[in-house]
Design an enzyme around this catalytic site. Structure first.
Site, mmCIF file in Angstrom:
data_model
loop_
_atom_site.group_PDB
_atom_site.id
_atom_site.type_symbol
_atom_site.label_atom_id
_atom_site.label_comp_id
_atom_site.label_asym_id
_atom_site.label_seq_id
_atom_site.Cartn_x
_atom_site.Cartn_y
_atom_site.Cartn_z
ATOM 1 N N ALA A 335 5.027 -6.288 6.791
ATOM 2 C CA ALA A 335 5.770 -6.239 5.533
ATOM 3 C C ALA A 335 7.270 -6.238 5.806
ATOM 4 O O ALA A 335 7.731 -5.633 6.776
ATOM 5 C CB ALA A 335 5.376 -5.000 4.744
ATOM 6 N N GLY A 337 11.285 -5.282 5.338
ATOM 7 C CA GLY A 337 11.940 -3.998 5.113
ATOM 8 C C GLY A 337 12.012 -3.172 6.382
ATOM 9 O O GLY A 337 11.577 -3.586 7.458
ATOM 10 N N ILE A 338 12.555 -1.980 6.257
ATOM 11 C CA ILE A 338 12.725 -1.074 7.400
ATOM 12 C C ILE A 338 11.377 -0.478 7.780
ATOM 13 O O ILE A 338 10.631 0.001 6.930
ATOM 14 C CB ILE A 338 13.730 0.043 7.043
ATOM 15 C CG1 ILE A 338 15.099 -0.570 6.688
ATOM 16 C CG2 ILE A 338 13.880 1.032 8.195
ATOM 17 C CD1 ILE A 338 16.096 0.435 6.136
ATOM 18 N N ARG A 339 11.049 -0.532 9.068
ATOM 19 C CA ARG A 339 9.780 0.034 9.533
ATOM 20 C C ARG A 339 9.784 1.549 9.343
ATOM 21 O O ARG A 339 10.764 2.220 9.642
ATOM 22 C CB ARG A 339 9.549 -0.293 11.011
ATOM 23 C CG ARG A 339 9.689 -1.773 11.353
ATOM 24 C CD ARG A 339 8.486 -2.588 10.890
ATOM 25 N NE ARG A 339 8.681 -4.017 11.127
ATOM 26 C CZ ARG A 339 8.407 -4.627 12.275
ATOM 27 N NH1 ARG A 339 7.954 -3.931 13.300
ATOM 28 N NH2 ARG A 339 8.582 -5.931 12.393
ATOM 29 N N GLY A 340 8.666 2.082 8.891
ATOM 30 C CA GLY A 340 8.559 3.515 8.682
ATOM 31 C C GLY A 340 8.128 4.248 9.937
ATOM 32 O O GLY A 340 7.597 3.654 10.882
ATOM 33 N N MET A 341 8.322 5.567 9.957
ATOM 34 C CA MET A 341 7.936 6.390 11.101
ATOM 35 C C MET A 341 6.479 6.825 11.017
ATOM 36 O O MET A 341 5.889 7.222 12.018
ATOM 37 C CB MET A 341 8.832 7.632 11.173
ATOM 38 C CG MET A 341 10.303 7.322 11.382
ATOM 39 S SD MET A 341 11.332 8.804 11.256
ATOM 40 C CE MET A 341 10.773 9.706 12.695
ATOM 41 N N LYS A 356 -1.367 -0.117 3.982
ATOM 42 C CA LYS A 356 -0.662 0.928 4.732
ATOM 43 C C LYS A 356 -1.649 1.703 5.598
ATOM 44 O O LYS A 356 -2.620 2.271 5.087
ATOM 45 C CB LYS A 356 0.055 1.867 3.758
ATOM 46 C CG LYS A 356 1.022 1.141 2.828
ATOM 47 C CD LYS A 356 1.576 2.034 1.726
ATOM 48 C CE LYS A 356 2.589 3.013 2.248
ATOM 49 N NZ LYS A 356 3.296 3.705 1.129
ATOM 50 N N ASP A 390 0.410 4.496 -7.777
ATOM 51 C CA ASP A 390 -0.967 4.855 -7.458
ATOM 52 C C ASP A 390 -1.420 4.047 -6.242
ATOM 53 O O ASP A 390 -0.873 2.977 -5.939
ATOM 54 C CB ASP A 390 -1.870 4.555 -8.650
ATOM 55 C CG ASP A 390 -3.220 5.248 -8.548
ATOM 56 O OD1 ASP A 390 -3.386 6.111 -7.669
ATOM 57 O OD2 ASP A 390 -4.111 4.913 -9.353
#
Length: 600
Positions: A335, A337-341, A356, A390
């Protein structure tokens, strides 16, 4: 094996224990019990609205979400007991996941159970939901290799296109014959609320054209402190969707508060960012078909979900998803955007959702898989006030390996190896959250014009305020954790750090004892695990001058602890503030006390 004409079919071999029809009856009885409780909760919602018991309404909404899984577990336990000692029982008891394949006799038995179940649904009023319940129970018994249409309802067996209740699901009024004013009064009065209206003739004033037919669903839609009449006006072949919002005034009387018109108004009312409705429905398919005519852009999966039938929504979503995979060729990819932790996120560009997966290794203190899943369940059970997306939660999802971009497959192997299994041409995902794809707010702000940026920043601050008022502290308020919907609404979607407001301690930064302390990179004051210093927010959020100016115009008070402390105190007192899904210009009597900070 038996030959019927030229067709070879397998007859279930005689086994000790219950027959396939007995098992089918047991599963259907489990579903019928679930749906009876589901309907009873909607009937209770009516009495809670009449009495103004808003805490009871919230409690009922939370409890109902858990009904389904409770009934599935209950039914699976009963089935396991009934099959004890039977040849049809799978190798490891109530679950065959990880066990050996079914024998030929077991295969025939479980196929026959499905066939018998189909026969029992011939005159059923909720056949599509009963099929989903059958799937849920069967998935606790069969290995995933048997998750196909021979054993489960991957495709529906009973058509629901023209299915309706014994009492038709919607009522029809003809204002040309009896007059518009009388029709509107009768339309509202027919819901039979056991509480007086403040001024029904005034509220039902001539706001609409008179040469129309009015069709209204027969049950009220309850959510939080509001109730809604949902219907459509049909005039010269054109359909006009509408909803009427009902509220109780301080005197305990019901008022017609707002008139919502058009698909955008109703789309906001049925948004995936809001709590599920409580609606008494004998035949949910009829209600969903009616709603689909009002909201043609909204998938039926979302409509079932918003009616509280989230498992049926999951079933329809999965069917729609498989259909889309069959008729598309693009690849799953990482995806933007900024990669999440915490999460590994991927998407299918042609499909408006993101997938996710919780990372195996989470680089945050005190954070693990169980904690993240608890946070997502907390959001599921909470009133999302139009500000939290949701999610659908799935296990054992098999996807074609050829549809994965190489870089995504490599990232999954590196970040979530415990959650994927590569089996020949298939990638099986053991656990995944799926939610609506939105434009990340940080990307939106980067490219927005000044007027759009102003609106988005105001929306962002409103989202934070409304979440806090609903006892949710977002934790990480960076823009990358918020998204922008099609209608321009800002929504929070990163839940791993959320906390209840009542658990937090909002503090002012104490004065520095000396200049050296003030210049130090370390704080000169003690910081507890749940301490929050709102004065620090600006340092992380307001680096962009355009964003800073807009934020200070609308939300400067969020940068001081006093607002947060006052909000926390109100929440701790049990005060419920409703954020209605409409603006003040939709209200029938704008001079009346407005609902708190409504949003379209």
């Amino acid at each position: 094996m038996i030959y019927s004409g030229d067709v070879q079919r397998i007859e279930p071999a005689p086994v000790a224990g219950p027959a396939p029809l007995d098992v089918a009856h047991l599963i259907l009885a489990g579903f019928d019990r679930h749906y009876a409780l589901f309907r009873y909760s909607a009937q209770r919602a009516k009495s809670l609205f009449e009495s103004g018991d808003w805490h009871g309404m919230q409690r009922l909404s939370r409890e109902r979400i858990e009904y389904y899984d409770m009934r599935v577990r209950e039914c699976a336990t009963q089935l396991d007991s009934a099959l004890r000692g039977s040849d049809a029982r799978t190798a490891d008891g109530s679950r065959a996941n990880g066990s050996a394949a079914l024998s030929e006799a077991q295969t025939a038995f479980w196929q026959a159970v499905k066939q018998e179940f189909v026969g029992l649904l011939a005159d059923h009023r909720q056949p599509e939901c009963a099929e989903t319940f059958f799937n849920s129970v069967s998935c606790r018994i069969l290995h995933r290799d048997y998750f196909h249409n021979d054993f489960l309802f991957v495709r529906p067996a009973i058509a629901t296109d023209y299915l309706d209740s014994r009492i038709p699901s919607y009522r029809v009024y003809y204002p040309v014959a009896e007059g518009l004013h009388k029709s509107l009064i009768r339309m509202v009065a027919d819901f039979g609320l056991a509480v007086p209206y403040a001024d029904l003739p005034r509220d039902a004033g001539p706001r609409l054209a008179s040469d129309c037919q009015i069709q209204v669903l027969g049950s009220l839609f309850f959510r939080n402190t509001g109730a809604y009449i949902v219907g459509r006006l049909i005039n010269q072949g054109t359909v006009y969707p509408f909803a009427v919002a009902l509220r109780r005034n301080p005197a305990g009387q019901v008022c017609l508060d707002a008139l919502l018109l058009g698909t955008d108004d109703l789309s906001t009312l049925f948004s995936f960012t809001r709590a599920y409705f409580l609606v008494d429905m004998e035949t949910p398919a009829a209600v969903v078909n009616f709603l689909a005519s009002l909201l043609p852009r909204k998938p039926k999966a979302e409509l079932y979900t918003m009616l509280g039938l989230q498992k049926q929504g999951k079933t329809l979503f999965y069917r729609d998803f498989l259909h889309h995979l069959t008729h598309s060729r693009d690849a799953f990819d990482i995806a933007p955007g900024i990669r999440g932790m915490v999460m590994c996120v991927f998407t299918l560009p042609s499909y408006p959702y993101v997938f996710k997966l919780i990372k195996d290794r989470i680089d945050k203190d005190g954070m693990d898989h169980a904690t993240v899943r608890r946070k997502y369940q907390m959001v599921k059970l909470h009133d999302r006030v139009g500000r939290m997306a949701d999610t659908w939660e799935y296990s054992q999802v098999a996807l074609p390996r050829s549809r994965f971009a190489p870089r995504l497959l490599e990232e999954l192997r590196r970040l979530v190896p415990s959650l994927i299994e590569e089996n020949g041409d298939t990638v099986v995902i053991r656990h995944v959250y799926i939610e609506r794809r939105m434009m990340p707010l940080n990307l939106y702000l980067r490219h927005a014009s000044d007027p759009l940026l102003e609106v988005a920043v105001r929306e962002y601050g409103d989202a934070i305020r409304q979440l806090a008022t609903a006892n949710i502290f977002p934790g990480d308020m960076l823009y990358k954790n918020f998204g922008v919907t099609r209608l321009g609404r800002v929504v929070f979607y990163d839940y791993d750090e959320i906390q209840r407001m009542t658990e937090m301690n909002f503090r002012a930064i104490p004065p520095a004892p000396n200049e050296e302390a003030e210049l130090s990179s370390e704080p000169w004051y003690a910081v507890g695990p749940n301490d929050v210093f709102p004065e620090e927010f600006g340092r992380f959020l307001l680096g962009d001058p355009r964003v800073r100016q807009a934020f200070l115009r609308h939300h400067a008070d969020l940068l001081a602890p006093q607002w947060w402390q006052a909000c926390r105190a109100r929440v701790a007192q049990g005060r419920i503030e409703e954020f209605f899904p409409y603006d003040t210009d939709r209200r029938l009597h704008p001079q009346a006390a407005p609902p708190p900070r409504a949003a379209a």
